[in-house]
Design an enzyme around this catalytic site. Structure first.
Site, PDB file in Angstrom:
ATOM      1  N   ASP A   8       0.849  -1.186   0.000  1.00  8.74           N
ATOM      2  CA  ASP A   8       0.000   0.000   0.000  1.00  8.74           C
ATOM      3  C   ASP A   8       0.892   1.245   0.000  1.00  8.74           C
ATOM      4  O   ASP A   8       2.068   1.177   0.383  1.00  8.74           O
ATOM      5  CB  ASP A   8      -0.888  -0.049   1.250  1.00  8.74           C
ATOM      6  CG  ASP A   8      -1.871   1.105   1.326  1.00  8.74           C
ATOM      7  OD1 ASP A   8      -2.314   1.576   0.261  1.00  8.74           O
ATOM      8  OD2 ASP A   8      -2.176   1.536   2.445  1.00  8.74           O
ATOM      9  N   ASP A  10      -0.338   4.994   0.941  1.00 11.38           N
ATOM     10  CA  ASP A  10      -0.667   5.938   2.008  1.00 11.38           C
ATOM     11  C   ASP A  10      -0.831   5.208   3.329  1.00 11.38           C
ATOM     12  O   ASP A  10      -1.614   4.258   3.436  1.00 11.38           O
ATOM     13  CB  ASP A  10      -1.948   6.701   1.670  1.00 11.38           C
ATOM     14  CG  ASP A  10      -1.815   7.504   0.375  1.00 11.38           C
ATOM     15  OD1 ASP A  10      -0.681   7.620  -0.124  1.00 11.38           O
ATOM     16  OD2 ASP A  10      -2.836   7.994  -0.129  1.00 11.38           O
TER      17      ASP A  10
END
Length: 372
Positions: A8, A10
């Site tokens: 991922d 953020d």
């Protein structure tokens, strides 16, 4: 077969901006602590492909114009690349949650080629900070690493079993991927006792202990809690005879469990602690050097503490040191018998925590002999 880290962005590579959760300006950009050193190490030392998988809500709409996204995103990639961290693939979903599209995590609609058999998904990982990242791992047949310490966010969808590590420290992520987990279990069954023990040396101190001896349970819990060890101990012993077999055999099984979990012992500190507890001073020095030895300097003047005979304390630590193949040097001073033995168990826990700490950047056997 190829392996991948599905990472991922953020909340994992960069700090997710509060309030609007959009990284749409340079002043919002802040990299996750320790991400450069550790992802660079993983990239150079291990054979994972790096795949960024990120939801960017409404990217390309008026709520998140593309000209505010790409300059910052490209700077993130360029900065990571400067530290040797290159992504083999970047997958961005632009939908809103209410769109319910298959390409949005935890859906696998973006994963395409990774699902058709060329990748060893069972030994690949999704790394992210949300329950949806763990759910994506479940849907893909991967394992998950959660950049959160609290796994409660996984309970609603019963995702705990898919998460092999929960931490906010990239050091721990790199250690896990490079050196592996230190989880083991031992079943010891005799005519006198039936014992099951499982432990995770790199846990968070979660304990589930039942030996039939309340005070013994309390002492064993100190090892897990203060040693940062996830510890399950289930014992059925011949307590109708006395406590001896239950305590001795538990020590043997626990020592064997620790010995197995340590594996090659590469990178460990090896040595480890003293602590005060009210009127008492308890010192436990240990060495996981492969040779068993016990020095015991502690006297008790009560026959029992709770339901546990004080004569069994020495016996417990002797059996533990033998089974774990470790040196133990224990000394306790003080008046309160309960505090004295509890201080010893707590000091043991902290000594273990210190000694089993690994340094993947100096991943050598801590011995001039080359083996322990």
């Amino acid at each position: 077969m190829k392996k991948a880290l599905f990472i991922d962005r953020d909340g994992t590579l960069v700090i997710e901006p509060p309030v609007d959760y959009q990284l749409d300006s340079f002043h919002k950009l802040e990299f996750y602590p320790k991400v450069f050193r550790n992802l660079g190490f993983i990239r150079s030392k291990l054979d994972f492909e790096f795949v960024m998988v990120t939801n960017q809500d409404g990217l390309g709409t008026s709520s998140f114009p593309e000209d505010t996204f790409w300059p910052v995103h490209n700077l993130v990639l360029k900065t990571l690349e400067g530290e040797g961290i290159i992504f083999d693939d970047i997958l961005i979903d632009r939908s809103f949650p209410e769109d319910h599209v298959s390409t949005r995590k935890p859906g696998t609609g973006m994963m395409g080629k990774y699902l058709i058999g060329d990748y060893d998904l069972a030994n690949s990982f999704v790394i992210g900070d949300r329950a949806t990242d763990v759910e994506l791992a479940k849907n893909m047949g991967c394992k998950a690493i959660l950049l959160q310490e609290n796994m409660d966010i996984l309970k609603e969808k019963n995702l705990e079993s898919y998460c092999v590590l929960a931490t906010t420290d990239w050091d721990k992520v790199a250690e896990f991927l490079f050196a592996g987990e230190r989880i083991t279990e031992v079943r010891r069954t005799t005519k006198e006792t039936d014992i099951y023990i499982s432990l995770n040396l790199d846990g968070s101190g979660k304990c589930d202990i039942s030996t039939g001896i309340g005070f013994f349970d309390h002492m064993l819990e100190q090892i897990g809690k203060h040693g940062g060890i996830d510890l399950t101990i289930k014992v059925k012993g011949d307590l109708e005879v006395d406590e001896h077999h239950t305590i001795e055999d538990t020590a043997i099984a626990l020592g064997e469990c620790i010995y197995r979990a340590l594996g090659s012992k590469r990178g460990i500190e090896r040595y480890g602690y003293c602590l005060p507890m009210d009127d008492c001073l308890c010192r436990v020095a240990l060495d996981f050097g492969g040779r068993a030895w016990l020095v015991w300097d502690a006297e008790f003047h009560r026959e029992k503490i709770g339901e546990m005979p004080t004569e069994m304390f020495l016996h417990f630590f002797k059996s533990l040191s033998d089974a774990a193949r470790m040196n133990l040097n224990i000394k306790a001073e003080g008046q309160n018998e309960h505090h004295k033995i509890e201080g010893i168990f707590k000091a043991l826990a902290r000594a273990i925590k210190m000694a089993v700490r690994r340094d993947i950047y100096h991943f050598e056997v801590p011995s001039s002999k080359g083996c322990i």
